[in-house]
Design a protein around this motif. Structure first.
Motif, PDB file in Angstrom:
ATOM      1  N   ASN A 209       0.819  -1.207   0.000  1.00  0.00           N
ATOM      2  CA  ASN A 209       0.000   0.000   0.000  1.00  0.00           C
ATOM      3  C   ASN A 209       0.855   1.260   0.000  1.00  0.00           C
ATOM      4  O   ASN A 209       0.503   2.260  -0.640  1.00  0.00           O
ATOM      5  CB  ASN A 209      -0.933   0.005   1.220  1.00  0.00           C
ATOM      6  CG  ASN A 209      -2.075  -0.976   1.092  1.00  0.00           C
ATOM      7  OD1 ASN A 209      -2.396  -1.428  -0.004  1.00  0.00           O
ATOM      8  ND2 ASN A 209      -2.687  -1.334   2.215  1.00  0.00           N
TER       9      ASN A 209
ATOM     10  N   VAL B  87       2.153   1.409  -3.725  1.00  0.00           N
ATOM     11  CA  VAL B  87       1.115   1.678  -4.714  1.00  0.00           C
ATOM     12  C   VAL B  87       0.522   3.073  -4.559  1.00  0.00           C
ATOM     13  O   VAL B  87       0.175   3.726  -5.541  1.00  0.00           O
ATOM     14  CB  VAL B  87       0.003   0.597  -4.622  1.00  0.00           C
ATOM     15  CG1 VAL B  87      -1.212   0.974  -5.450  1.00  0.00           C
ATOM     16  CG2 VAL B  87       0.551  -0.749  -5.080  1.00  0.00           C
ATOM     17  N   SER B  88       0.434   3.560  -3.323  1.00  0.00           N
ATOM     18  CA  SER B  88      -0.117   4.893  -3.086  1.00  0.00           C
ATOM     19  C   SER B  88       0.844   6.004  -3.512  1.00  0.00           C
ATOM     20  O   SER B  88       0.450   7.157  -3.656  1.00  0.00           O
ATOM     21  CB  SER B  88      -0.435   5.071  -1.594  1.00  0.00           C
ATOM     22  OG  SER B  88       0.766   5.105  -0.827  1.00  0.00           O
TER      23      SER B  88
ATOM     24  N   ASN C  11      -7.404   5.041 -11.370  1.00  0.00           N
ATOM     25  CA  ASN C  11      -7.897   4.695 -10.033  1.00  0.00           C
ATOM     26  C   ASN C  11      -7.340   5.714  -9.031  1.00  0.00           C
ATOM     27  O   ASN C  11      -6.140   5.732  -8.751  1.00  0.00           O
ATOM     28  CB  ASN C  11      -7.434   3.275  -9.680  1.00  0.00           C
ATOM     29  CG  ASN C  11      -7.883   2.825  -8.301  1.00  0.00           C
ATOM     30  OD1 ASN C  11      -8.389   3.617  -7.503  1.00  0.00           O
ATOM     31  ND2 ASN C  11      -7.673   1.553  -8.001  1.00  0.00           N
TER      32      ASN C  11
ATOM     33  N   ASP D 289      -7.871   5.867  -5.835  1.00  0.00           N
ATOM     34  CA  ASP D 289      -7.418   5.266  -4.578  1.00  0.00           C
ATOM     35  C   ASP D 289      -5.948   4.869  -4.699  1.00  0.00           C
ATOM     36  O   ASP D 289      -5.193   4.943  -3.728  1.00  0.00           O
ATOM     37  CB  ASP D 289      -8.259   4.030  -4.243  1.00  0.00           C
ATOM     38  CG  ASP D 289      -9.596   4.397  -3.611  1.00  0.00           C
ATOM     39  OD1 ASP D 289      -9.775   5.581  -3.244  1.00  0.00           O
ATOM     40  OD2 ASP D 289     -10.453   3.506  -3.489  1.00  0.00           O
ATOM     41  N   ALA D 290      -5.544   4.447  -5.895  1.00  0.00           N
ATOM     42  CA  ALA D 290      -4.153   4.050  -6.123  1.00  0.00           C
ATOM     43  C   ALA D 290      -3.263   5.251  -6.404  1.00  0.00           C
ATOM     44  O   ALA D 290      -2.094   5.266  -6.029  1.00  0.00           O
ATOM     45  CB  ALA D 290      -4.074   3.067  -7.295  1.00  0.00           C
TER      46      ALA D 290
ATOM     47  N   LEU E  68       4.053   4.144  -9.928  1.00  0.00           N
ATOM     48  CA  LEU E  68       3.444   2.846  -9.647  1.00  0.00           C
ATOM     49  C   LEU E  68       4.034   1.786 -10.568  1.00  0.00           C
ATOM     50  O   LEU E  68       3.721   1.769 -11.762  1.00  0.00           O
ATOM     51  CB  LEU E  68       1.919   2.920  -9.839  1.00  0.00           C
ATOM     52  CG  LEU E  68       1.179   3.885  -8.918  1.00  0.00           C
ATOM     53  CD1 LEU E  68      -0.266   4.043  -9.364  1.00  0.00           C
ATOM     54  CD2 LEU E  68       1.237   3.401  -7.477  1.00  0.00           C
TER      55      LEU E  68
ATOM     56  N   TRP F 291      -1.921  -3.023 -13.792  1.00  0.00           N
ATOM     57  CA  TRP F 291      -2.004  -3.209 -12.343  1.00  0.00           C
ATOM     58  C   TRP F 291      -0.646  -2.940 -11.706  1.00  0.00           C
ATOM     59  O   TRP F 291       0.407  -3.110 -12.342  1.00  0.00           O
ATOM     60  CB  TRP F 291      -2.378  -4.653 -12.006  1.00  0.00           C
ATOM     61  CG  TRP F 291      -3.772  -5.091 -12.296  1.00  0.00           C
ATOM     62  CD1 TRP F 291      -4.808  -5.239 -11.412  1.00  0.00           C
ATOM     63  CD2 TRP F 291      -4.305  -5.508 -13.573  1.00  0.00           C
ATOM     64  NE1 TRP F 291      -5.933  -5.706 -12.053  1.00  0.00           N
ATOM     65  CE2 TRP F 291      -5.662  -5.886 -13.372  1.00  0.00           C
ATOM     66  CE3 TRP F 291      -3.772  -5.602 -14.868  1.00  0.00           C
ATOM     67  CZ2 TRP F 291      -6.471  -6.342 -14.407  1.00  0.00           C
ATOM     68  CZ3 TRP F 291      -4.586  -6.048 -15.901  1.00  0.00           C
ATOM     69  CH2 TRP F 291      -5.916  -6.407 -15.670  1.00  0.00           C
TER      70      TRP F 291
ATOM     71  N   VAL G 292      -3.455  -4.371  -7.602  1.00  0.00           N
ATOM     72  CA  VAL G 292      -4.298  -3.171  -7.572  1.00  0.00           C
ATOM     73  C   VAL G 292      -4.461  -2.613  -8.983  1.00  0.00           C
ATOM     74  O   VAL G 292      -3.473  -2.281  -9.638  1.00  0.00           O
ATOM     75  CB  VAL G 292      -3.678  -2.090  -6.661  1.00  0.00           C
ATOM     76  CG1 VAL G 292      -4.526  -0.816  -6.692  1.00  0.00           C
ATOM     77  CG2 VAL G 292      -3.527  -2.607  -5.240  1.00  0.00           C
TER      78      VAL G 292
ATOM     79  N   VAL H  85      -4.709  -0.007 -11.745  1.00  0.00           N
ATOM     80  CA  VAL H  85      -4.224   1.375 -11.749  1.00  0.00           C
ATOM     81  C   VAL H  85      -4.890   2.212 -12.827  1.00  0.00           C
ATOM     82  O   VAL H  85      -5.394   3.304 -12.570  1.00  0.00           O
ATOM     83  CB  VAL H  85      -2.696   1.407 -11.922  1.00  0.00           C
ATOM     84  CG1 VAL H  85      -2.199   2.849 -12.087  1.00  0.00           C
ATOM     85  CG2 VAL H  85      -2.002   0.759 -10.732  1.00  0.00           C
TER      86      VAL H  85
END
Length: 232
Positions: free
Chosen positions: A11, A14-15, A140, A142-143, A165, A203, A207, A209
């Motif tokens: 996380n 990815v964030s 995305n 959230d990502a 990412l 991804w 996740v 992306v």
């Protein structure tokens, strides 16, 4: 326990909070932080390394992996490079930008959760200011929450996302279609011309992306793939 640690580190990567090259705390330090055995942390790091998210080097520690190695292998289509190869000045122009929910795009992007906030961009790739490729992109949020404040006319979404990412999975579909009236007008081709549609999902670990749809005039473009099997 190792899955919990793996998820927490993933996380952070990815964030974008841990960018490429970020040095990850030593395993012993992380074991103390998570109240876990060092072998448990090591197992989590091994899984992240297998996924291409981290780069482990003996005696040098562990860092967030660079995405450039991944996308060279995967083979991202570089529209800018193709336009400049033809001797034309390139620019990327965003026509519309808005935030939607994942359910609005679920038919095309099935891996995105229905309530996830998504940034939609409608843009064009231009040569000498003339549109040559149409782009419909979904990110995305959230990502990649920082995408909301980015001027993508200065740095294209593909470049911006790959720098933050690491892409560990890619699905690419190419199909032919008949240009809509609007598409034909924007691309400067006759109505009902054949266009090539490139659909790409990527991804970072597991996740989702981004999902992007690129539209090319069929008589001006071709897609070439090459496979070199290992020698016996």
């Amino acid at each position: 326990m190792f899955k919990q640690i793996e998820r927490a580190i993933r996380n952070e990567i990815v964030s974008g909070r841990w960018p490429c090259g970020h040095r990850i705390p030593p395993e012993l330090q992380m074991a103390n932080a998570y109240n876990a055995a060092r072998s448990t942390v090591s197992k989590a790091m091994a899984r992240l390394s297998e996924a291409g998210l981290v780069d482990r080097k003996r005696r040098q520690g562990t860092t967030v992996a660079s995405p450039t190695e991944a996308h060279e292998v995967i083979g991202y289509l570089d529209v800018r490079q193709e336009i400049e190869r033809k001797g034309r000045r390139y620019n990327y122009r965003v026509l519309r930008s808005r935030t939607i929910k994942g359910r609005s795009i679920s038919e095309s992007w099935s891996s995105i959760p229905s309530e996830t906030p998504v940034l939609r961009l409608d843009a064009v790739h231009c040569g000498f200011d003339n549109p040559e490729v149409l782009e419909e992109r979904y990110i995305n949020l959230d990502a990649a929450p920082d995408a909301l404040g980015v001027n993508f006319e200065l740095e294209t979404p593909t470049t911006w996302l790959l720098m933050r990412l690491p892409c560990t999975r890619l699905r690419h579909t190419i199909r032919a279609a008949v240009a809509s009236v609007e598409q034909a007008k924007m691309l400067g081709v006759p109505e009902k011309s054949i266009v090539l549609i490139s659909l790409r999902q990527s991804w970072a670990a597991d996740v989702p992306v981004t999902f992007v749809k690129l539209t090319f005039p069929a008589d001006q473009n071709q897609f070439v793939g090459e496979f070199n099997p290992p020698q016996a």
